[in-house]
Write a protein that holds these residues in place. Structure first.
Motif, short mmCIF file in Angstrom:
data_model
loop_
_atom_site.label_atom_id
_atom_site.label_comp_id
_atom_site.label_asym_id
_atom_site.label_seq_id
_atom_site.Cartn_x
_atom_site.Cartn_y
_atom_site.Cartn_z
N LYS A 103 -49.65 -14.72 91.44
CA LYS A 103 -49.39 -14.33 90.04
C LYS A 103 -50.14 -15.26 89.09
O LYS A 103 -50.58 -14.83 88.01
N ALA A 118 -48.18 -10.51 79.38
CA ALA A 118 -47.26 -11.43 78.72
C ALA A 118 -47.86 -12.84 78.64
O ALA A 118 -48.54 -13.28 79.57
N VAL A 141 -39.00 -15.15 81.72
CA VAL A 141 -39.16 -14.66 83.09
C VAL A 141 -39.79 -15.74 83.96
O VAL A 141 -40.81 -16.32 83.59
N LYS A 143 -41.34 -16.56 87.73
CA LYS A 143 -41.88 -15.85 88.90
C LYS A 143 -42.46 -16.84 89.91
O LYS A 143 -43.21 -17.74 89.54
N VAL A 153 -39.02 -12.62 91.30
CA VAL A 153 -39.04 -12.52 89.84
C VAL A 153 -37.63 -12.65 89.30
O VAL A 153 -36.74 -11.88 89.67
N ILE A 155 -35.47 -12.57 85.88
CA ILE A 155 -35.39 -12.30 84.44
C ILE A 155 -34.21 -13.14 83.92
O ILE A 155 -33.06 -12.77 84.16
N GLU A 185 -43.13 -16.68 82.04
CA GLU A 185 -43.77 -15.83 81.03
C GLU A 185 -42.80 -15.21 80.05
O GLU A 185 -41.59 -15.12 80.29
N GLU A 186 -43.37 -14.79 78.98
CA GLU A 186 -42.69 -14.11 77.89
C GLU A 186 -41.99 -12.86 78.43
O GLU A 186 -42.54 -12.13 79.26
N PHE A 187 -40.79 -12.61 77.95
CA PHE A 187 -40.07 -11.39 78.32
C PHE A 187 -40.63 -10.23 77.48
O PHE A 187 -40.72 -10.33 76.27
N LEU A 188 -41.01 -9.15 78.15
CA LEU A 188 -41.56 -7.99 77.46
C LEU A 188 -40.51 -6.88 77.42
O LEU A 188 -39.84 -6.61 78.41
N GLU A 192 -41.00 0.88 81.56
CA GLU A 192 -41.96 0.61 82.63
C GLU A 192 -42.57 1.89 83.18
O GLU A 192 -41.92 2.93 83.21
N LYS A 214 -36.06 0.61 89.75
CA LYS A 214 -35.96 -0.62 90.56
C LYS A 214 -34.53 -1.08 90.80
O LYS A 214 -34.24 -1.69 91.82
N ASN A 224 -32.14 -5.87 91.37
CA ASN A 224 -33.43 -5.23 91.66
C ASN A 224 -33.58 -4.92 93.13
O ASN A 224 -33.04 -5.62 93.98
N MET A 273 -45.61 -2.38 81.22
CA MET A 273 -44.49 -2.34 80.29
C MET A 273 -45.05 -1.75 79.00
O MET A 273 -45.97 -2.32 78.39
N LEU A 282 -47.60 -5.93 83.58
CA LEU A 282 -46.55 -6.80 84.12
C LEU A 282 -47.07 -7.49 85.37
O LEU A 282 -46.84 -8.67 85.59
N GLU A 283 -47.70 -6.71 86.21
CA GLU A 283 -48.19 -7.24 87.48
C GLU A 283 -49.19 -6.26 88.06
O GLU A 283 -49.21 -5.09 87.70
P1 AMP Z 1 -42.94 -7.78 89.23
O1 AMP Z 1 -42.66 -8.06 90.69
O2 AMP Z 1 -43.81 -8.79 88.55
O3 AMP Z 1 -43.25 -6.35 88.93
O4 AMP Z 1 -41.51 -7.93 88.54
C1 AMP Z 1 -40.43 -7.14 88.98
C2 AMP Z 1 -39.75 -6.53 87.79
O5 AMP Z 1 -39.35 -7.55 86.89
C3 AMP Z 1 -40.65 -5.63 86.97
O6 AMP Z 1 -40.70 -4.35 87.48
C4 AMP Z 1 -39.96 -5.68 85.64
O7 AMP Z 1 -38.84 -4.83 85.62
C5 AMP Z 1 -39.48 -7.09 85.56
N1 AMP Z 1 -40.42 -7.97 84.84
C6 AMP Z 1 -41.44 -8.69 85.36
N2 AMP Z 1 -42.08 -9.38 84.39
C7 AMP Z 1 -41.45 -9.10 83.24
C8 AMP Z 1 -41.65 -9.50 81.88
N3 AMP Z 1 -42.61 -10.37 81.52
N4 AMP Z 1 -40.82 -8.99 80.95
C9 AMP Z 1 -39.82 -8.14 81.30
N5 AMP Z 1 -39.58 -7.73 82.55
C10 AMP Z 1 -40.39 -8.20 83.52
#
Ligand code: AMP
Ligand code: GLY
Length: 423
Positions: A103, A118, A141, A143, A153, A155, A185-188, A192, A214, A224, A273, A282-283
């Motif tokens: 990441k 983010a 967030v 990670k 991850v 939150i 990172e910043e919460f977005l 999704e 999820k 999740n 997002m 997001l990823e």
């Molecule tokens: P990821 O494995 O990075 O996709 O993260 C898993 C889940 O966490 C994502 O599907 C989002 O629901 C949530 N998530 C990850 N990063 C953020 C973010 N910066 N802000 C809000 N939700 C996030």
């Protein structure tokens, strides 16, 4: 063409189901596969991350094309090993798979290429990580940098929770080497969506949109999971949104990876997002989504195999994919207890009856064959009950009709998959 699919989940069942329909295929294997995949392919007992075992099998069986489903063998360099041995494969090199495998790499890459994502920091030092959290406040967030099977991850709703996640990863080593570095990172805020594009190192071609669910519980509540269901199309991904995501996220990524000497080939899965300021990344995932693949493959009317091979061969520019109008929806049936501890080995009945509902295909995610043709649960996510329909509402109705024909007291599912699109 002799083809091997690597993996054994619902995504790989959908891939095998689609690939088996190609007139180009003379033989199809799956490693390790599952009880449902065995209807489409010959399953070989080699784990998806057993790189040496897969290499040996490819040499012995003269495999001509390998389709890699999960991220672990991609990040471990399976496609590089196969290429060195003269075997073509679908999926990125290890260097390109860092888009998912690290990441921190992904965030720095986005910063270098101006890709919207983010705001973030990368940390190996606990005090520095906590200072960053204190400066930014919650929600925030945390990670794990590396692969953590979707569990890395956090939150954090509060600063204390964020600090605890940092302690967990950096001090207690919760994710081992994958958590030796963290991204904070910043919460977005927003909605999704899962965006998929094929890439051949130079060119990218968007696929139809999808959205997954999820959280484990109805109304998107609870912990999740890997994904409890999916549907396609996702109404939020309008044609204008597709153009925007291709222009601001996907094409800059493919161009950036090429410029950095790690051209990206395979399917690029952008987890988006979509908020007031437009889509943010997001990823990245370097593979098809699971269960998103289970809704994409049934909608694909073109032969999937030449499309995959076009990515490998760098000739995607000449490809044109046809998709079914209407919608597809998958309801995941999971073992009681998932995503926590769950039991294996319970028998699943009614699969034939479920498969007779119009438009329905039951993909197997975690099953194993039992005695006398019985199908046994063998994983957390066990089935992906998938239906096509004129719209999401019809696909949803059909999928749940099929779910209700399945007799499996050891499992459960969400009852509201697709709610955003149906409301
Ligand atoms: P990821 O494995 O990075 O996709 O993260 C898993 C889940 O966490 C994502 O599907 C989002 O629901 C949530 N998530 C990850 N990063 C953020 C973010 N910066 N802000 C809000 N939700 C996030
Ligand atoms: N459905 C989410 C994933 O495949 O990562």
């Amino acid at each position: 063409m002799k083809v091997l699919v690597v993996g054994g989940g619902g995504r790989e069942h959908a891939l095998c189901w689609a690939i088996a329909a190609s007139p180009l295929v003379t033989k199809l294997w799956c490693a390790p596969g599952n009880a449902g995949i065995a209807q489409e392919a010959e399953c070989v007992p080699i784990a998806a991350d057993d790189i040496d075992g897969i290499m040996e099998f490819c040499a012995d069986s003269r495999v001509e094309y390998v389709v890699v489903g999960p991220e672990a063998p991609l990040c471990a360099g399976l496609v590089d090993r196969l290429a060195a041995a003269g075997v073509k494969a679908f999926g990125p090199s290890a260097a390109a798979a860092r888009l998912e495998g690290s990441k921190g790499f992904m965030k720095d890459f986005c910063a270098r290429h101006g890709i919207p994502t983010a705001a973030y920091g990368r940390f190996t030092d606990i005090a520095a990580a906590k200072a960053f959290i204190a400066a930014h406040g919650a929600p925030i967030v945390v990670k794990a940098d590396g692969l953590a099977a979707g569990k890395g991850v956090i939150i954090a709703e509060s600063v204390d929770q964020a600090n605890a996640a940092v302690d967990d990863m950096l001090a207690a080593g919760r994710f081992g080497a994958a958590g030796a570095e963290v991204v904070i990172e910043e919460f977005l805020d927003g909605e999704e969506a899962s965006f998929f594009a094929l890439a051949d190192g130079e060119t990218a071609l968007p696929l139809v949109s999808a959205q997954d669910h999820k959280r484990v519980g109805d109304g998107d509540t609870g912990p999740n999971t890997g994904g409890m269901g999916a549907y396609s199309p996702a109404p939020i991904v309008t044609p204008a949104m597709v153009d925007d995501v291709m222009a601001r996220i996907v094409r800059p990524t493919v161009a950036g990876m090429k410029a950095e000497g790690a051209p990206y080939k395979g399917v690029l899965y952008a987890g988006l997002m979509i908020g007031k300021a437009g889509p943010k990344l997001l990823e990245y995932n370097v593979r098809f989504g699971d269960p998103e693949c289970q809704v994409l493959m049934p909608r694909l009317m073109s032969d999937v195999l030449p499309a995959l091979i076009a990515c490998t061969d760098g000739v995607l520019g000449s490809l044109d994919l046809r998709w079914m109008e209407g919608a597809a929806l998958t309801v995941v049936m999971a073992a009681n207890g998932y995503p926590g501890e769950y039991e294996k080995g319970s028998e699943i009945r009614g699969l034939m009856a479920a498969g007779r509902v119009a438009g329905v295909t039951v993909f197997h995610a975690g099953t194993a064959p039992g005695e006398n043709g019985a199908v046994l649960a063998a994983g957390g996510r066990v089935l992906g009950v998938t239906a096509l329909g004129a719209d999401v509402a019809e696909a949803q109705k059909r999928a749940y009709e099929a779910v209700d024909r399945i007799d499996w007291p050891g499992g459960f599912c969400r009852r509201d998959i697709g709610w955003r699109a149906v409301e």
